[in-house]
Scaffold this motif. Structure first.
Motif, PDB file in Angstrom:
ATOM      1  N   LEU A 155       9.568  -2.347   9.512  1.00 52.97           N
ATOM      2  CA  LEU A 155      10.619  -1.325   9.540  1.00 52.97           C
ATOM      3  C   LEU A 155      10.077   0.022  10.019  1.00 52.97           C
ATOM      4  CD1 LEU A 155      12.606  -1.862   6.206  1.00 52.97           C
ATOM      5  CD2 LEU A 155      13.378  -2.372   8.513  1.00 52.97           C
ATOM      6  N   ALA A 156       8.928   0.415   9.475  1.00 56.62           N
ATOM      7  CA  ALA A 156       8.355   1.720   9.812  1.00 56.62           C
ATOM      8  C   ALA A 156       7.632   1.708  11.153  1.00 56.62           C
ATOM      9  CB  ALA A 156       7.380   2.150   8.711  1.00 56.62           C
ATOM     10  N   GLN A 157       7.322   0.518  11.652  1.00 58.71           N
ATOM     11  CA  GLN A 157       6.613   0.331  12.918  1.00 58.71           C
ATOM     12  C   GLN A 157       5.240   0.996  12.908  1.00 58.71           C
ATOM     13  OE1 GLN A 157       9.284   1.430  16.092  1.00 58.71           O
ATOM     14  NE2 GLN A 157      10.648  -0.260  15.653  1.00 58.71           N
ATOM     15  N   LYS A 158       4.592   0.967  11.754  1.00 56.38           N
ATOM     16  CA  LYS A 158       3.206   1.419  11.653  1.00 56.38           C
ATOM     17  C   LYS A 158       2.574   0.795  10.425  1.00 56.38           C
ATOM     18  CE  LYS A 158       4.201   5.761   9.262  1.00 56.38           C
ATOM     19  NZ  LYS A 158       4.087   7.212   9.320  1.00 56.38           N
ATOM     20  N   GLN A 159       1.249   0.732  10.432  1.00 50.15           N
ATOM     21  CA  GLN A 159       0.535   0.106   9.317  1.00 50.15           C
ATOM     22  C   GLN A 159       0.548   1.008   8.096  1.00 50.15           C
ATOM     23  OE1 GLN A 159      -3.380  -1.024  10.828  1.00 50.15           O
ATOM     24  NE2 GLN A 159      -2.717  -3.148  10.708  1.00 50.15           N
ATOM     25  N   SER A 160       0.628   0.381   6.934  1.00 49.08           N
ATOM     26  CA  SER A 160       0.581   1.117   5.672  1.00 49.08           C
ATOM     27  C   SER A 160      -0.853   1.555   5.390  1.00 49.08           C
ATOM     28  CB  SER A 160       1.079   0.226   4.532  1.00 49.08           C
ATOM     29  OG  SER A 160       0.779   0.806   3.288  1.00 49.08           O
ATOM     30  N   ARG A 161      -1.015   2.825   5.009  1.00 51.18           N
ATOM     31  CA  ARG A 161      -2.337   3.321   4.612  1.00 51.18           C
ATOM     32  C   ARG A 161      -2.608   3.022   3.140  1.00 51.18           C
ATOM     33  NH1 ARG A 161      -2.635   9.463   6.110  1.00 51.18           N
ATOM     34  NH2 ARG A 161      -4.725   9.153   5.314  1.00 51.18           N
ATOM     35  N   VAL A 162      -1.548   2.860   2.361  1.00 55.14           N
ATOM     36  CA  VAL A 162      -1.691   2.687   0.913  1.00 55.14           C
ATOM     37  C   VAL A 162      -1.885   1.222   0.532  1.00 55.14           C
ATOM     38  CG1 VAL A 162      -0.527   3.027  -1.301  1.00 55.14           C
ATOM     39  CG2 VAL A 162      -0.333   4.761   0.478  1.00 55.14           C
ATOM     40  N   ALA A 163      -1.275   0.317   1.296  1.00 53.01           N
ATOM     41  CA  ALA A 163      -1.277  -1.099   0.926  1.00 53.01           C
ATOM     42  C   ALA A 163      -2.672  -1.675   0.691  1.00 53.01           C
ATOM     43  CB  ALA A 163      -0.534  -1.917   1.976  1.00 53.01           C
ATOM     44  N   PRO A 164      -3.693  -1.391   1.532  1.00 56.60           N
ATOM     45  CA  PRO A 164      -5.025  -1.953   1.240  1.00 56.60           C
ATOM     46  C   PRO A 164      -5.564  -1.503  -0.118  1.00 56.60           C
ATOM     47  CG  PRO A 164      -4.921  -1.134   3.495  1.00 56.60           C
ATOM     48  CD  PRO A 164      -3.662  -0.686   2.824  1.00 56.60           C
ATOM     49  N   PHE A 165      -5.264  -0.258  -0.503  1.00 53.22           N
ATOM     50  CA  PHE A 165      -5.685   0.253  -1.808  1.00 53.22           C
ATOM     51  C   PHE A 165      -4.991  -0.529  -2.916  1.00 53.22           C
ATOM     52  CE2 PHE A 165      -4.551   3.070  -5.369  1.00 53.22           C
ATOM     53  CZ  PHE A 165      -5.815   3.300  -5.879  1.00 53.22           C
ATOM     54  N   VAL A 166      -3.682  -0.753  -2.763  1.00 47.77           N
ATOM     55  CA  VAL A 166      -2.931  -1.482  -3.795  1.00 47.77           C
ATOM     56  C   VAL A 166      -3.492  -2.893  -3.943  1.00 47.77           C
ATOM     57  CG1 VAL A 166      -0.672  -2.271  -4.565  1.00 47.77           C
ATOM     58  CG2 VAL A 166      -0.849  -0.158  -3.269  1.00 47.77           C
ATOM     59  N   LEU A 167      -3.688  -3.572  -2.815  1.00 51.52           N
ATOM     60  CA  LEU A 167      -4.141  -4.959  -2.872  1.00 51.52           C
ATOM     61  C   LEU A 167      -5.555  -5.085  -3.429  1.00 51.52           C
ATOM     62  CD1 LEU A 167      -2.595  -6.125   0.491  1.00 51.52           C
ATOM     63  CD2 LEU A 167      -2.029  -7.045  -1.755  1.00 51.52           C
ATOM     64  N   SER A 168      -6.436  -4.149  -3.072  1.00 54.46           N
ATOM     65  CA  SER A 168      -7.810  -4.236  -3.552  1.00 54.46           C
ATOM     66  C   SER A 168      -7.951  -3.788  -5.008  1.00 54.46           C
ATOM     67  CB  SER A 168      -8.731  -3.384  -2.665  1.00 54.46           C
ATOM     68  OG  SER A 168      -8.380  -2.027  -2.743  1.00 54.46           O
ATOM     69  N   THR A 169      -7.040  -2.921  -5.457  1.00 50.47           N
ATOM     70  CA  THR A 169      -7.144  -2.356  -6.804  1.00 50.47           C
ATOM     71  C   THR A 169      -6.389  -3.176  -7.839  1.00 50.47           C
ATOM     72  OG1 THR A 169      -7.282  -0.159  -5.831  1.00 50.47           O
ATOM     73  CG2 THR A 169      -6.813  -0.261  -8.170  1.00 50.47           C
ATOM     74  N   CYS A 170      -5.208  -3.665  -7.455  1.00 51.27           N
ATOM     75  CA  CYS A 170      -4.305  -4.247  -8.447  1.00 51.27           C
ATOM     76  C   CYS A 170      -4.327  -5.769  -8.493  1.00 51.27           C
ATOM     77  CB  CYS A 170      -2.870  -3.782  -8.155  1.00 51.27           C
ATOM     78  SG  CYS A 170      -2.681  -2.004  -8.256  1.00 51.27           S
ATOM     79  N   PHE A 171      -4.831  -6.412  -7.469  1.00 49.65           N
ATOM     80  CA  PHE A 171      -4.727  -7.877  -7.459  1.00 49.65           C
ATOM     81  C   PHE A 171      -6.107  -8.518  -7.378  1.00 49.65           C
ATOM     82  CE2 PHE A 171      -0.874  -6.271  -5.258  1.00 49.65           C
ATOM     83  CZ  PHE A 171       0.031  -6.580  -6.230  1.00 49.65           C
TER      84      PHE A 171
END
Length: 196
Positions: A180-196
């Motif tokens: 939708l945003a047509q760009k990569q998320s900067r936050v998502a890698p942090f969420v995935l590495s921290t929370c899962f």
């Protein structure tokens, strides 16, 4: 240059340094939607704004709108002293910052978004109560997207009733949000590495 003052409640959803002493913050206001504000001296002196200029702070802003340039903060007051304490849980913190990133990518400035404002106010407490589960991650992402004007058939896109794994649900949400945003998320890698 014409100016007029406004007093309104809002949530800080982004802040960036400007020069040695100042900041530019993006606030989601209860009635005015997203607006960027210039904050003079907030990085040099904590006394002026009492150290309240922080991510996801819930404040009452007294600011001046100008015909040229950014609006400027005159004063602020804390509305709910314990509001940002709910972000001490790393999972809640991470998901909210991902949702704020989506909002910034998908929302035009100064478009009134009262439902989104109310949703964000209730989100930290709800996540703390309900826990960080796949169904909640999907539900709140869907609600944020709907408030931003995106009607999504999540049963087709993400199959929430079949998502037992929170990490895989979040990965699909990230891919959907990035498309939708047509760009990569900067936050998502942090969420995935921290929370899962």
């Amino acid at each position: 240059m014409n100016t007029h003052s406004k007093i309104e409640s809002g949530l800080i959803i982004k802040k960036i340094p400007y020069g040695d002493a100042d900041e530019i913050i993006t606030v989601l206001f209860q009635n005015s939607g997203l607006r960027r504000l210039f904050v003079t001296g907030s990085r040099k002196s904590k006394k002026r704004f009492m150290g309240l200029i922080d991510h996801f702070a819930h404040l009452k802003f007294d600011y001046t709108i100008r015909t040229e340039g950014l609006a400027r903060i005159k004063s602020i007051a804390e509305i709910d002293p314990g509001f940002s304490d709910t972000l001490k849980n790393i999972e809640t913190f991470a998901l909210i910052h991902y949702l704020l990133e989506l909002i910034l990518s998908l929302t035009a400035e100064e478009a009134p978004l009262p439902e989104l404002y109310q949703l964000l106010l209730s989100l930290p407490k709800n996540l703390t109560t309900e826990g960080f589960q796949a169904k909640n991650v999907i539900m709140y992402t869907r609600q944020v997207l709907e408030c931003c004007g995106y009607a999504v058939d999540f049963k087709t896109e993400l199959h929430p009733e079949k998502d037992d794994d929170c990490a895989s649900a979040f990965k699909r949400l990230v891919a959907f949000g990035e498309s939708l945003a047509q760009k990569q998320s900067r936050v998502a890698p942090f969420v995935l590495s921290t929370c899962f």
